[in-house]
Motif scaffolding. Structure first.
Motif, PDB file in Angstrom:
ATOM      1  N   VAL A 378       0.837  -1.205   0.000  1.00 17.12           N
ATOM      2  CA  VAL A 378       0.000   0.000   0.000  1.00 17.12           C
ATOM      3  C   VAL A 378       0.870   1.253   0.000  1.00 17.12           C
ATOM      4  N   THR A 379       1.949   1.241   0.792  1.00 12.80           N
ATOM      5  CA  THR A 379       2.859   2.384   0.853  1.00 12.80           C
ATOM      6  C   THR A 379       3.517   2.636  -0.497  1.00 12.80           C
ATOM      7  N   LEU A 380       3.898   1.584  -1.174  1.00 14.08           N
ATOM      8  CA  LEU A 380       4.555   1.724  -2.477  1.00 14.08           C
ATOM      9  C   LEU A 380       3.584   2.219  -3.548  1.00 14.08           C
ATOM     10  N   ILE A 381       2.338   1.764  -3.493  1.00 13.34           N
ATOM     11  CA  ILE A 381       1.336   2.270  -4.437  1.00 13.34           C
ATOM     12  C   ILE A 381       1.068   3.749  -4.165  1.00 13.34           C
ATOM     13  N   ALA A 382       1.057   4.135  -2.884  1.00 10.23           N
ATOM     14  CA  ALA A 382       0.897   5.550  -2.544  1.00 10.23           C
ATOM     15  C   ALA A 382       2.052   6.371  -3.104  1.00 10.23           C
ATOM     16  N   ALA A 383       3.263   5.829  -3.018  1.00  7.44           N
ATOM     17  CA  ALA A 383       4.425   6.518  -3.580  1.00  7.44           C
ATOM     18  C   ALA A 383       4.278   6.683  -5.089  1.00  7.44           C
ATOM     19  N   THR A 384       3.778   5.640  -5.750  1.00  6.28           N
ATOM     20  CA  THR A 384       3.552   5.711  -7.197  1.00  6.28           C
ATOM     21  C   THR A 384       2.569   6.824  -7.542  1.00  6.28           C
ATOM     22  N   CYS A 385       1.516   6.969  -6.738  1.00  8.26           N
ATOM     23  CA  CYS A 385       0.528   8.022  -6.975  1.00  8.26           C
ATOM     24  C   CYS A 385       1.149   9.407  -6.807  1.00  8.26           C
ATOM     25  N   VAL A 386       1.999   9.572  -5.786  1.00  9.31           N
ATOM     26  CA  VAL A 386       2.652  10.865  -5.564  1.00  9.31           C
ATOM     27  C   VAL A 386       3.543  11.208  -6.745  1.00  9.31           C
ATOM     28  N   VAL A 387       4.313  10.228  -7.220  1.00  6.98           N
ATOM     29  CA  VAL A 387       5.178  10.465  -8.379  1.00  6.98           C
ATOM     30  C   VAL A 387       4.350  10.841  -9.597  1.00  6.98           C
ATOM     31  N   SER A 388       3.277  10.117  -9.834  1.00 10.24           N
ATOM     32  CA  SER A 388       2.450  10.345 -11.012  1.00 10.24           C
ATOM     33  C   SER A 388       1.784  11.717 -10.996  1.00 10.24           C
ATOM     34  N   LEU A 389       1.266  12.122  -9.827  1.00 11.59           N
ATOM     35  CA  LEU A 389       0.501  13.365  -9.733  1.00 11.59           C
ATOM     36  C   LEU A 389       1.370  14.601  -9.547  1.00 11.59           C
ATOM     37  N   SER A 390       2.547  14.431  -8.941  1.00  9.65           N
ATOM     38  CA  SER A 390       3.327  15.605  -8.529  1.00  9.65           C
ATOM     39  C   SER A 390       4.553  15.872  -9.382  1.00  9.65           C
ATOM     40  N   LEU A 391       5.139  14.843  -9.997  1.00 11.12           N
ATOM     41  CA  LEU A 391       6.432  15.032 -10.652  1.00 11.12           C
ATOM     42  C   LEU A 391       6.372  15.008 -12.161  1.00 11.12           C
ATOM     43  N   ARG A 392       5.291  14.540 -12.731  1.00  7.38           N
ATOM     44  CA  ARG A 392       5.256  14.340 -14.181  1.00  7.38           C
ATOM     45  C   ARG A 392       5.462  15.617 -14.978  1.00  7.38           C
ATOM     46  N   SER A 393       4.881  16.709 -14.487  1.00  5.74           N
ATOM     47  CA  SER A 393       4.919  17.944 -15.279  1.00  5.74           C
ATOM     48  C   SER A 393       6.148  18.777 -15.054  1.00  5.74           C
ATOM     49  N   ARG A 394       7.032  18.310 -14.139  1.00  3.34           N
ATOM     50  CA  ARG A 394       8.203  19.117 -13.825  1.00  3.34           C
ATOM     51  C   ARG A 394       9.144  19.191 -15.009  1.00  3.34           C
ATOM     52  N   ALA A 395       9.777  20.348 -15.144  1.00  2.81           N
ATOM     53  CA  ALA A 395      10.693  20.554 -16.266  1.00  2.81           C
ATOM     54  C   ALA A 395      11.851  19.577 -16.227  1.00  2.81           C
ATOM     55  N   VAL A 396      12.252  19.189 -14.983  1.00  2.00           N
ATOM     56  CA  VAL A 396      13.392  18.293 -14.865  1.00  2.00           C
ATOM     57  C   VAL A 396      13.105  16.927 -15.453  1.00  2.00           C
ATOM     58  N   LEU A 397      11.845  16.600 -15.662  1.00  2.00           N
ATOM     59  CA  LEU A 397      11.498  15.301 -16.224  1.00  2.00           C
ATOM     60  C   LEU A 397      11.106  15.409 -17.686  1.00  2.00           C
TER      61      LEU A 397
END
Length: 400
Positions: A378-397
Motif C-alpha cells: 500500500v505504501t509503495l502504491i501511494a508513492a507511485t501516486c505521488v510520483v504520477s501526480l506531482s512530478l510528471r509535469s516538472r521541467a526536470v522530467l
C-alpha cells in the motif's frame, strides 16, 4: 559541448568522463556498506567477546544509521570551504579508522565510537555522491556513473553478510574488521590516484537545505522518496520470517532465495543507468508500482516457494534501480545544489529505514509478515501516486 551545469560553485563536468575516479568511488562504497553490514553477521561472537548481550551489540548498527542521518544534514555546510577531493578522501580515512578501532576495541563503548566514525563517512559520502557524479562525467552519463557507484552497494549486500560470517568463524571477528581495513586502504589509494580537484562552495549553509526543500516539486519528491524506501525496508526487514513462516522454506531454501535477491539487486542497479538515460519519469513511476504489485502477489499466493523466490528476485531487481533513479532526480531537480539535495535524500532514506523497521515491527506483532507485506505494498502504491501526480509535469522530467 555536452556538460553539466555548475554544481555548488565548481567547474562543469569534463566532456571526457573520469571513469577511473567513478570506479574508485564504487570500491569505496563497497567498503563502506560492507563495514556497515558486518556487525549483523558477527553479532554473536562480538557480543561474547565484549561481554555484552546481543541486543546491546546490535546498537553498533543503530548508532551508524543515526549518525549517518545527522551527518547527511550537516556535512555540506560543515565542509563548504574544503576541496571536495579532500572531503571524499577523508571519508575513506574514516572508514579505515573505524574498522581499526572496532578491530582492537576492548569495550563496547569503543566499538560504538568506531561506528560513529563510520556513520559520518556513510552519511557524508551518500550526500555528495550525486554532486560528485555530476563533476566526473558529462551530464548524459550521470545516471550510468551513479549506477556504477551504487553497484558497490549491491555487491556488498551479496557478499558482506555471508563472507563476514564465514571468515569470522575461520579467523575471528576482529580479523574480519582488519580485512575491511585493507579494503578501505585499497579504495583510498585508488581515489588518491584518480580523483580530481573539485572546488568547494563557500555559500552552502544550513538554511540552504531548507531553501532547497521549498523549491517547486522538491518537497513532494522527497515525500515520494520516503514512501518508496519505507515500503522497501518494511518488506526487507521482515522478509526472512515471511519466507520461513509463510513460504515454509528451510535454511538452505532461505539462503538461495536471499542470494537470488542480492544477485537480482545487483543486476537492477547495473541496468539502471541505461534505463534512466531513456526515461527518468518512467523509472521513478514503474519501480515502486512493480514492487507494490509484487507485495500484493506475495500476500495472495499460498505456499509456492518457487513463485515466491521469483517474486522476491524481481523485487530485488526493481529496487536496484530505485537509489540510482532518485539520485538522478536530485541532479536534475537541483543541479546547482546537488549536495544539499543529496543530504535531504540521505536523511529521507535513513528515516525510512527507521520507519520501515519500527512500524513494520508493530504490524508484524499484530498481523504477522503478511500484514507487513500488505502495508508495504500500500505504501509503495501511494508513492507511485505521488510520483504520477506531482512530478510528471516538472521541467526536470521533460527529457524523460
Amino acid at each position: 559541448m555536452n556538460v553539466c551545469l555548475e554544481v555548488a560553485g565548481t567547474r562543469p563536468a569534463n566532456e571526457t568522463p573520469a571513469w577511473g575516479a567513478v570506479f574508485s568511488l564504487s570500491l569505496g562504497v563497497f567498503g563502506l556498506v560492507t563495514a556497515e553490514f558486518l556487525p549483523a553477521s558477527l553479532l554473536t561472537p562480538m557480543a561474547a567477546s565484549l561481554g555484552v548481550t546481543e541486543g546491546l551489540a546490535g546498537q553498533a548498527v543503530t548508532v551508524t544509521a543515526a549518525v549517518a542521518m545527522v551527518t547527511s544534514l550537516l556535512i555540506s555546510s560543515a565542509t563548504r570551504r574544503i576541496d571536495r577531493r579532500h572531503v571524499l578522501l577523508a571519508f575513506s580515512v574514516l572508514l579505515i579508522a573505524s574498522n581499526l578501532l572496532v578491530a582492537y576495541a576492548p569495550t563496547l563503548a569503543l566499538v560504538l565510537a568506531g561506528r560513529v566514525l563510520l556513520g559520518i563517512a556513510i552519511g557524508g559520502f551518500w550526500t555528495m555522491s550525486a554532486a560528485t557524479a555530476m563533476r566526473l562525467v558529462p551530464e548524459a552519463m550521470v545516471p550510468r556513473a551513479l549506477s556504477i557507484m551504487f553497484s558497490g552497494v549491491s555487491l556488498a549486500t551479496i557478499a558482506a553478510a555471508p563472507m563476514g560470517s564465514y571468515f569470522g568463524h575461520l579467523i575471528g571477528w576482529r580479523n574480519v574488521f582488519l580485512l575491511a581495513v585493507v579494503l578501505g586502504a585499497l579504495a583510498l589509494l585508488w581515489q588518491l590516484a584518480t580523483l580530481p580537484r573539485m572546488a568547494p562552495n563557500g555559500e552552502t549553509r544550513l538554511r540552504t537545505m531548507v531553501e532547497v526543500l521549498q523549491r517547486p516539486g522538491m518537497g513532494r519528491g522527497i515525500l515520494a522518496c520516503l514512501l518508496v524506501f519505507t515500503g522497501h525496508f518494511a518488506f526487507f526487514t521482515y522478509l526472512r520470517p515471511f519466507l520461513e513462516n509463510e513460504t515454509g522454506v528451510g535454511i538452505q531454501g532461505l539462503s538461495v532465495i536471499l542470494l537470488g535477491f542480492g544477485v537480482a539487486n545487483f543486476l537492477g542497479t547495473s541496468l539502471a543507468g541505461l534505463l534512466l538515460e531513456r526515461s527518468l519519469h518512467f523509472t521513478l513511476l514503474a519501480m515502486p508500482l512493480l514492487m507494490g504489485i509484487i507485495g500484493f502477489a506475495l500476500v495472495v499466493l499460498g505456499r509456492l516457494p518457487i513463485a515466491h523466490a521469483v517474486l522476491v528476485s524481481l523485487w530485488g531487481m526493481a529496487f536496484g534501480a530505485v537509489p540510482v533513479a532518485w539520485s538522478t532526480w536530485i541532479t536534475r531537480t537541483v543541479p546547482d545544489e546537488a549536495e544539499s539535495g543529496g543530504g535531504l535524500f540521505v536523511a529521507a532514506v535513513q528515516l525510512a529505514i527507521t520507519l520501515g523497521a519500527a512500524v513494520g515491527g508493530a504490524i508484524f506483532d499484530n498481523s504477522g509478515a503478511r500484514g507487513v507485506f500488505l502495508a508495504s505494498a500500500v505504501t509503495l502504491i501511494a508513492a507511485t501516486c505521488v510520483v504520477s501526480l506531482s512530478l510528471r509535469s516538472r521541467a526536470v522530467l521533460a527529457t524523460g
